[in-house]
Design a protein around this motif. Structure first.
Motif, short mmCIF file in Angstrom:
data_model
loop_
_atom_site.label_atom_id
_atom_site.label_comp_id
_atom_site.label_asym_id
_atom_site.label_seq_id
_atom_site.Cartn_x
_atom_site.Cartn_y
_atom_site.Cartn_z
N ARG A 119 -4.37 42.71 -24.52
CA ARG A 119 -3.93 42.45 -23.15
C ARG A 119 -4.28 41.05 -22.66
NH1 ARG A 119 -5.46 46.73 -18.57
NH2 ARG A 119 -4.00 47.94 -19.86
N PRO A 120 -5.48 40.53 -22.93
CA PRO A 120 -5.77 39.16 -22.47
C PRO A 120 -4.80 38.12 -23.05
CG PRO A 120 -7.79 40.28 -23.08
CD PRO A 120 -6.67 41.15 -23.54
N VAL A 121 -4.43 38.29 -24.32
CA VAL A 121 -3.51 37.34 -24.94
C VAL A 121 -2.15 37.41 -24.25
CG1 VAL A 121 -2.29 36.73 -27.07
CG2 VAL A 121 -4.71 37.42 -27.15
N ARG A 122 -1.67 38.62 -24.03
CA ARG A 122 -0.37 38.77 -23.38
C ARG A 122 -0.40 38.22 -21.95
NH1 ARG A 122 0.60 44.18 -22.74
NH2 ARG A 122 -1.36 44.85 -23.67
N SER A 123 -1.50 38.44 -21.27
CA SER A 123 -1.61 37.94 -19.89
C SER A 123 -1.60 36.42 -19.84
CB SER A 123 -2.90 38.47 -19.25
OG SER A 123 -2.90 39.89 -19.22
N VAL A 124 -2.33 35.80 -20.77
CA VAL A 124 -2.39 34.33 -20.78
C VAL A 124 -1.03 33.74 -21.12
CG1 VAL A 124 -3.36 32.36 -22.01
CG2 VAL A 124 -4.86 34.22 -21.26
#
Length: 766
Positions: free
Chosen positions: A82-87
């Motif tokens: 999720r952090p990668v997709r959010s960034v």
């Protein structure tokens, strides 16, 4: 025949898969569309007067947007943390809206990319709100430009953002589904094969095992009646031949995947069996007709219940009652002559455990209780939850009809969803074409005439895309009609318009083959370019008209063809699974024929001989019956062994299923076996190794060939499709093969692996 017998086999199976071609097409279409729309955006801002540093900054932002869009369109993007997709989403949003500060109204030309990314990489339903939020952001930003945007311009900007986002979502998701079908097909086939084994194991116990027990009981009764009641013994021996014939048919039915039984038939058989065992039987079944699966399940319950009475009690009385009370069917069975039994039905062995599993399929349940010397079994099931009787190897929860958990994009898409998205994309492009026509400023009559032509184009395309025209001439006629209405509005509009020949260009790519389709596709672009030049359009307008036509054609073709390929992939998956199950069924049928059918034929033949001996040489009849009883006891043991082998892992069974799975994945399989271990524990370890190796091939390689070779004391599995690497892979660090290595250590073996010239090889030494 012993299960897991030595196999000397060398064969190759090849099936050309369609998924790699679909994935390549999806990647090409996505990349070309992204670059094409980016080019149009660049042309738009250049025409708007952007130059110098501002243009370079916009170009940098556009490059970021396109790069992230291609990354988000990859099949594995949804599985990113999720952090990668959010960034990455935040970066794309900033790169999309930042140019509004210096570009002007034209900044929103690439906003559709981030709208598509919202749908592609956000898991929750909030993705649709964010998708709409991007279009709202374009609308608000355009208003803030304070440049007197017309309502038509605003509508076009919002519509084009939503359409582009939906189109990219469709292309990206459809390609992901095709990739996922390919990746998961091996698991689906394996699940179907395992399910078929469990079905046969269950039916062997519940159906064939009961018949063998009944045959044994009748022959034992005949044996005990000699010599005092020779006439009655002869009657028993004649009657039991019918049961032998029924058992033979039952074995063939179990292996063939049918073998349905009915409650009415089992009622008569139960009375005869209990009477032969000298058990006082009372069977009351109300005058009700059960249909479909419920009738079969209740028949199996009655059969298994009678088997338990015979095997696990010294019963003198047995009572059976079936009633329908409201919406519930209730079957009660009671018998005396037992000790205290556990309440958990599964705890009484696989018989009642199998019944619990069967009842679960029809929404029923099973309970047991003991009261003194009496044992009570009660079964309840909803009367209205009855489906038509289906093949036993295709229960309602077949893995072929649903995706495994964690399936990614496939969890979002079904046939209806796919059709709806494609319909929206095609309709959206029809509306885009109509808005481009209105932008040219025609009269009301001219606009209405053009709208009629656009609607006709759309209808023709829908007929082609959804395969509603079955004959080649009908499809050619639709394409010709589409071409006619494409150019007809030129008679009163006198100038080309954006995406003018997009639908007919897509139809050409979809319907024709080889070089011809690309030649005609290019020719349509040249025709639009020529018309733009002849009408005196500017260079930027000429470029925009030509590119928009070619892009629309590519999108129409890509979405239509990808949907067709997804349908073919799902259909092929089902067919390949059916073939694998049929292959497994034939293998088991051969084994059951050798284990049971031949034995039952001997029982029948020797039973006829015993009947004759009662008349001509009665002193020899007991000896013949003893031989029959010994044969039946061996057959009962064989049934247990066969059922156990089907329930548990064996190398022979795993080899057959692995061969079918690899063939289903389009991998050529070569099998060369020259030696096998007789140790059951080592056999199970080798079966586990084979399963893990096949799993690795399907998930971690692009293999096209696999070699499975066995020699005395070793098993080697090789496959191509891996990149050369330095050093030997650390098998112990891999979860699947690491477990196999540890299990091999436990039986005095070892596991090695290496990569050479693009081939991965794993070998087990015993």
């Amino acid at each position: 025949m012993a299960m897991g017998a030595l196999v000397h086999d060398r064969e190759s199976v090849r099936l050309e898969p369609v998924e790699p071609r679909a994935r390549r097409t999806a990647r090409v279409v996505t990349a070309v569309v992204a670059v094409g729309y980016a080019t149009n955006s660049l042309v738009t801002v250049v025409v708007g007067g952007l130059r110098g540093t501002g243009l370079l900054a916009f170009l940098g932002c556009l490059s970021v947007v396109v790069t992230l869009q291609l990354a988000h369109s990859s099949p594995g993007a949804l599985a990113w943390p999720r952090p990668v997709r959010s960034v990455t989403l935040l970066a794309q949003v900033l790169a999309t809206f930042a140019p509004a500060a210096w570009v002007g109204p034209q900044f929103g030309a690439a906003a559709g990319f981030v709208a598509g990314s919202m749908l592609l990489v956000i898991r929750s339903r909030a993705r649709w709100a964010l998708y709409a939020g991007v279009a709202a952001g374009v609308f608000v930003a355009a208003l803030l430009q304070q440049q007197g945007w017309q309502a038509l311009n605003l509508a076009y900007a919002v519509h084009f953002t939503l359409l582009t986002g939906l189109m990219l979502y469709a292309v990206g998701s459809l390609s992901g589904i095709v990739a996922e079908v390919s990746a998961s097909r091996g698991d689906l086939v394996r699940m179907a094969v395992v399910q078929e084994r469990l079905r046969v194991a269950r039916d062997l116990h519940d159906l064939v095992g009961h018949d063998l027990s009944a045959i044994t009981l009748r022959y034992e009764l005949g044996y005990r009646l000699l010599p005092a009641a020779r006439a009655r013994a002869a009657t028993e021996l004649r009657d039991v031949l019918d049961v032998v014939r029924r058992a033979t048919a039952g074995v063939q039915a179990v292996a063939g995947g049918s073998g349905r039984i009915s409650l009415a038939t089992e009622k008569s058989a139960a009375l005869a069996t209990l009477s032969s065992a000298q058990i006082e039987a009372t069977i009351r079944i109300s005058d009700v007709t059960l249909t479909g699966r419920l009738d079969e399940v209740m028949a199996v319950v009655l059969r298994e219940g009678i088997t338990n009475v015979l095997h696990h009690s010294k019963a003198q009385q047995c009572q059976v009652e079936l009633v329908v009370e409201g919406d519930t069917v209730r079957l009660r069975m009671s018998n005396d002559g037992v000790d205290t039994v556990p309440e958990d039905p599964a705890g009484r062995g696989c018989g009642l455990g199998n019944l619990a599993a069967r009842l679960a399929e029809v929404g029923g349940r099973l309970t047991t209780r003991s009261q003194g010397e009496w044992f009570h079994l009660t079964v309840e099931a909803p009367a209205r939850r009855q489906a038509p009787a289906a093949d036993r190897h295709q229960p309602d929860t077949s893995p072929r009809e649903r995706w495994p958990r964690g399936a990614g994009p496939a969890e979002r898409w079904g046939p209806k969803t796919t059709s709806a998205i494609v319909l929206l994309v095609l309709s959206g492009y029809a509306l885009t074409i109509l808005l481009n026509i209105v932008w040219t400023g025609p009269s009301v009559a001219g606009a209405l005439g053009a709208a009629a032509c656009v609607v006709t184009m759309l209808v023709m395309q829908l007929l082609l895309t959804f395969g509603l025209l079955r004959t080649p001439w009908a499809r050619r006629a639709a394409m010709a009609g589409q071409a006619a209405v494409t150019f007809l509005p030129l008679l009163w509009l006198h100038a080309p318009w954006g995406s003018m020949a997009g639908f007919v260009a897509g139809a050409v790519l979809l319907e024709l083959r080889g070089v011809l389709r690309w030649a005609l596709y290019t020719a349509l672009g040249v025709v639009v370019l020529t018309l733009a030049v002849l009408t005196g359009s500017s260079v930027s307008t000429i470029a925009w008209l030509t590119i928009s036509t070619l892009l629309t054609g590519l999108i129409v073709y890509g979405v239509s063809w990808l949907m067709t390929l997804v349908r073919e992939a799902h259909s092929a998956r089902t067919e390949l699974t059916d073939e694998a199950v049929e292959h497994e069924r034939l293998r088991m049928a051969r084994e059951l024929n050798e284990v049971l059918v031949d034995g039952l034929s001997q029982v029948a033949l020797r039973g006829v001989l015993a009947c004759r001996l009662l008349n001509v040489a009665p002193e020899r009849a007991p000896s013949e019956l003893e031989g029959i009883l010994e044969l039946l006891r061996r057959m009962l043991a064989d049934v247990r062994n066969v059922a156990s082998d089907y329930r548990n892992l064996s190398f022979t069974g795993e080899l057959d299923s692995s061969r079918a799975i690899l063939a289903a994945a389009g991998i050529e399989v070569t099998i060369d076996l020259h030696g096998r271990t007789s140790d059951q524990k080592a056999d199970a370890v080798l079966a586990t190794m084979l399963r893990e190796a096949v799993t690795n091939i399907l998930r971690h390689s692009t293999a096209r060939h696999c070699v499975i070779k066995s020699e005395q004391g070793s098993l080697t599995i090789r496959n191509d499709g891996v990149e050369p690497s330095s050093g030997q892979p650390a098998v112990q660090d891999q979860h699947g093969l690491g477990d196999v290595a540890r299990r091999l250590d436990g039986v005095g073996g070892r596991l090695t692996a290496d990569v050479e010239d693009g081939w991965f090889q794993v070998t087990a030494f015993l």
